[in-house]
Design an enzyme around this catalytic site. Structure first.
Site, short mmCIF file in Angstrom:
data_model
loop_
_atom_site.label_atom_id
_atom_site.label_comp_id
_atom_site.label_asym_id
_atom_site.label_seq_id
_atom_site.Cartn_x
_atom_site.Cartn_y
_atom_site.Cartn_z
N LYS A 200 -4.81 4.77 -8.44
CA LYS A 200 -5.59 5.48 -7.41
C LYS A 200 -5.07 6.91 -7.32
O LYS A 200 -3.85 7.11 -7.23
CB LYS A 200 -5.43 4.78 -6.06
CG LYS A 200 -5.77 5.66 -4.86
CD LYS A 200 -5.88 4.86 -3.60
CE LYS A 200 -6.00 5.76 -2.37
NZ LYS A 200 -6.40 5.04 -1.17
N LYS A 202 -5.06 10.21 -4.92
CA LYS A 202 -5.40 10.80 -3.64
C LYS A 202 -6.00 12.17 -3.89
O LYS A 202 -5.35 13.06 -4.45
CB LYS A 202 -4.13 10.91 -2.79
CG LYS A 202 -4.24 11.66 -1.50
CD LYS A 202 -5.25 11.10 -0.52
CE LYS A 202 -5.01 9.66 -0.14
NZ LYS A 202 -6.01 9.08 0.75
N ASP A 230 -9.83 9.08 -4.10
CA ASP A 230 -10.01 9.05 -2.64
C ASP A 230 -9.87 10.45 -2.05
O ASP A 230 -8.77 10.88 -1.68
CB ASP A 230 -8.94 8.11 -2.04
CG ASP A 230 -8.99 8.08 -0.51
OD1 ASP A 230 -9.97 8.59 0.07
OD2 ASP A 230 -8.06 7.53 0.10
N ASN A 232 -10.71 11.42 0.82
CA ASN A 232 -10.57 11.37 2.29
C ASN A 232 -11.60 12.24 3.01
O ASN A 232 -11.25 13.07 3.87
CB ASN A 232 -9.16 11.76 2.73
CG ASN A 232 -8.21 10.57 2.75
OD1 ASN A 232 -7.15 10.63 2.12
ND2 ASN A 232 -8.56 9.49 3.42
N GLU A 255 -13.77 6.19 -3.31
CA GLU A 255 -13.27 5.92 -1.96
C GLU A 255 -13.46 7.11 -1.04
O GLU A 255 -12.90 8.19 -1.28
CB GLU A 255 -11.78 5.54 -2.07
CG GLU A 255 -11.14 5.21 -0.73
CD GLU A 255 -9.68 4.73 -0.89
OE1 GLU A 255 -9.32 4.20 -1.96
OE2 GLU A 255 -8.92 4.90 0.07
N ASN A 278 -11.62 3.30 4.04
CA ASN A 278 -10.73 2.98 5.15
C ASN A 278 -11.00 3.99 6.27
O ASN A 278 -10.19 4.17 7.17
CB ASN A 278 -9.25 3.02 4.75
CG ASN A 278 -8.81 4.37 4.20
OD1 ASN A 278 -8.90 4.59 3.01
ND2 ASN A 278 -8.36 5.26 5.08
N ASP A 302 -6.46 -3.29 6.56
CA ASP A 302 -5.09 -2.90 6.87
C ASP A 302 -4.69 -3.69 8.11
O ASP A 302 -5.18 -3.41 9.21
CB ASP A 302 -5.03 -1.39 7.13
CG ASP A 302 -3.61 -0.89 7.36
OD1 ASP A 302 -2.79 -1.68 7.86
OD2 ASP A 302 -3.34 0.29 7.06
N HIS A 329 -5.66 -0.89 2.28
CA HIS A 329 -5.25 0.48 2.53
C HIS A 329 -3.77 0.53 2.92
O HIS A 329 -3.22 -0.45 3.41
CB HIS A 329 -6.13 1.01 3.68
CG HIS A 329 -5.59 2.17 4.43
ND1 HIS A 329 -4.88 2.06 5.61
CD2 HIS A 329 -5.64 3.49 4.17
CE1 HIS A 329 -4.55 3.25 6.04
NE2 HIS A 329 -4.99 4.15 5.19
N ASN A 331 -0.41 3.31 4.49
CA ASN A 331 0.19 4.59 4.89
C ASN A 331 1.66 4.51 4.48
O ASN A 331 2.12 3.45 4.07
CB ASN A 331 0.10 4.77 6.41
CG ASN A 331 -1.29 5.22 6.87
OD1 ASN A 331 -1.90 4.59 7.71
ND2 ASN A 331 -1.77 6.32 6.31
O1 GKR Z 1 -0.54 9.19 2.98
O2 GKR Z 1 -1.57 11.09 2.83
C1 GKR Z 1 -1.57 9.87 2.89
C2 GKR Z 1 -2.89 9.15 2.83
O3 GKR Z 1 -3.93 10.08 2.73
C3 GKR Z 1 -3.10 8.26 4.02
O4 GKR Z 1 -2.90 8.97 5.21
C4 GKR Z 1 -4.47 7.61 4.07
O5 GKR Z 1 -4.66 6.97 5.30
O6 GKR Z 1 -3.79 6.37 2.12
C5 GKR Z 1 -4.71 6.53 3.08
C6 GKR Z 1 -6.12 6.46 2.54
O7 GKR Z 1 -6.37 5.67 1.65
O8 GKR Z 1 -6.99 7.14 3.06
MG MG Z 2 -8.46 5.97 1.64
#
Ligand code: GKR
Ligand code: MG
Length: 431
Positions: A200, A202, A230, A232, A255, A278, A302, A329, A331
């Site tokens: 995955k 980010k 992802d 976000n 995602e 999520n 989660d 999911h 953190n």
């Molecule tokens: O740890 O920066 C991070 C992630 O972006 C986290 O805050 C997210 O809640 O991992 C998470 C996600 O899948 O969105």
């Molecule tokens: Mg996510």
């Protein structure tokens, strides 16, 4: 004649909550960047005979406040009184307000409207740990029994800087990752160490074209591994639709590229890769709405904010009924959370995707002995009583001291990013 095992020795006599802080690398995300210290809290529920059940959850100020309010709610209960515990928490812990400013969606665990569910989860995990210790059974057996011997996790890649601003401690071993080549190198290193079999990334950090290039580079380096991206919710609907054309054939799931259930529903009409979230399904009300908007087809569960391990099992049933897939999911977290995640994932037949975990990014822990071991990218499901991990009180004291000294009381990725770039705009979607 059968004899009840309930007795005075198992009455709950004390609940302790210890806030901790552990080193966290400079990981970039849609809101900004991780601060040098991540916060959690460690929960201990102690019975009259001195047994201790444990759990790990969020450690931000609002969470500590409601945990403090909940500490007395277990008086005259045993670890087997989960329903009464739940009723008392729902009656006494207010779930009001919204989230934590700009990070309301990125960190769903910080929503104060999930207070009761978050507290129930923390107490439930510790009480199930106690039940397991009393009965000599692993937590997964109490949840119905494991359907798998090991729970697969994915390699969770992040764009990152080499060091934190002001260098609060020596740099981590991962180095900088800002280009597709560096992201591939990060994946190679993580997979070599942990054996993960899916990846995955980010996103929501670089320009979408750069993140698509990183996914293409990962595909080339790992031709057979499932890939996920992802952002976000940092991509507009238009950007997400355009990117889907390039990503459809590359992704196992797409995602949370774009904000809101309505946006995700519209996107689903323009892309072939399944959409996962999520962010837009984090409560039962949103679940209900998703059944008519058909926005996402994979829910990233989660237990920390969905109300615990048993609630997660029920949620899995709901996903099955509504024809949805389920993944998990995460953190920033330590080994106690990882074990709770592993027990619940072990008993859900439909949880067929590798779960997320931030664990490889953490160097410290509070558990006795070595850090949790991964075999071929999976955590073996414990067969020992309870959660299968115990607190190392020397380590806990060190991490609590770090909490006292670090000065951070609420996660603030945006504020941290502005230390690098005072003009950084946290508004979403940025691209
Ligand atoms: O740890 O920066 C991070 C992630 O972006 C986290 O805050 C997210 O809640 O991992 C998470 C996600 O899948 O969105
Ligand atoms: Mg996510």
């Amino acid at each position: 004649m059968s004899q009840t095992i309930r007795n005075a020795k198992m009455m709950i006599r004390q609940v302790r909550v210890t806030p901790i802080a552990f080193r966290d690398p400079p990981l970039l995300n849609a809101s900004g960047i991780h601060e040098p210290w991540a916060l959690r809290s460690i929960i201990e529920v102690e019975t009259a005979d001195g047994r201790i059940g444990i759990a790990e959850t969020y450690g931000d100020q609002p969470m500590l406040k409601v945990l403090e309010q909940a500490r007395t709610l277990l008086a005259d209960l045993t670890p087997f009184d989960l329903t009464v515990m739940e009723e008392r928490v729902r009656k006494n812990i207010l779930s009001t307000g919204g989230g934590a400013g700009v990070q309301i969606e990125l960190a769903p665990g910080s929503h104060t409207n999930k207070n009761a569910d978050k507290v129930i989860s923390a107490l439930e995990v510790a009480m199930l740990d106690l039940q397991g210790q009393i009965l000599g059974l692993p937590v997964c057996d109490l949840l119905g029994g494991a359907v798998r011997k090991a729970v697969p996790y994915s390699a969770y890649l992040f764009y990152k800087y080499a060091t934190h601003v002001n260098n609060p401690y020596p740099a981590d071993a991962w180095g900088e990752a800002l280009t597709p080549t560096q992201i591939v190198k990060q994946a190679q290193s993580m997979i070599a160490q942990y054996g993960f079999k899916s990846i995955k990334l980010k996103g929501g950090v670089m320009l979408p074209a750069q993140e698509i290039a990183a996914i293409k580079a990962l595909r080339q380096a790992f031709p057979t591994l499932p890939l996920r991206l992802d952002p976000n919710a940092n991509w507009s609907l238009e950007t997400s639709i355009a990117a889907a054309k390039e990503l459809d054939d590359l992704l196992e799931y797409y995602e949370d590229p774009t904000p809101g259930q309505i946006g995700m529903a519209e996107l689903s009409r323009h892309c072939e890769a399944p959409l996962a979230t999520n962010m837009v399904v984090t409560t039962m009300e949103e679940f209900k709405r998703n059944a008519s908007t058909h926005a996402v087809s994979i829910l990233l569960s989660d237990h920390h904010y969905w109300g615990g391990l048993r609630a997660t099992v029920s949620l899995a049933r709901m996903c099955e009924v509504f024809g949805m897939g389920m993944s998990m999911h995460s953190n920033s977290h330590l080994g106690i959370s990882l074990m709770a995640m592993t027990h619940v994932a072990a008993v859900i037949p439909g949880l067929t995707y590798a779960c997320d975990t931030h664990y490889p990014w953490q160097e410290e822990d509070v558990i006795k002995g070595d850090r949790v071991r991964f075999e071929d990218g999976a955590v073996p499901v414990p067969t020992t009583p309870g959660l299968g991990v115990e607190i190392d009180y020397v380590k806990l004291a060190v991490l609590h001291q770090q909490y006292l000294e670090c000065g951070i009381r609420n996660r603030d990725d945006l504020g941290q990013m502005r230390k690098y770039d005072p003009d950084f705009q946290g508004s979403s979607p940025r691209f």
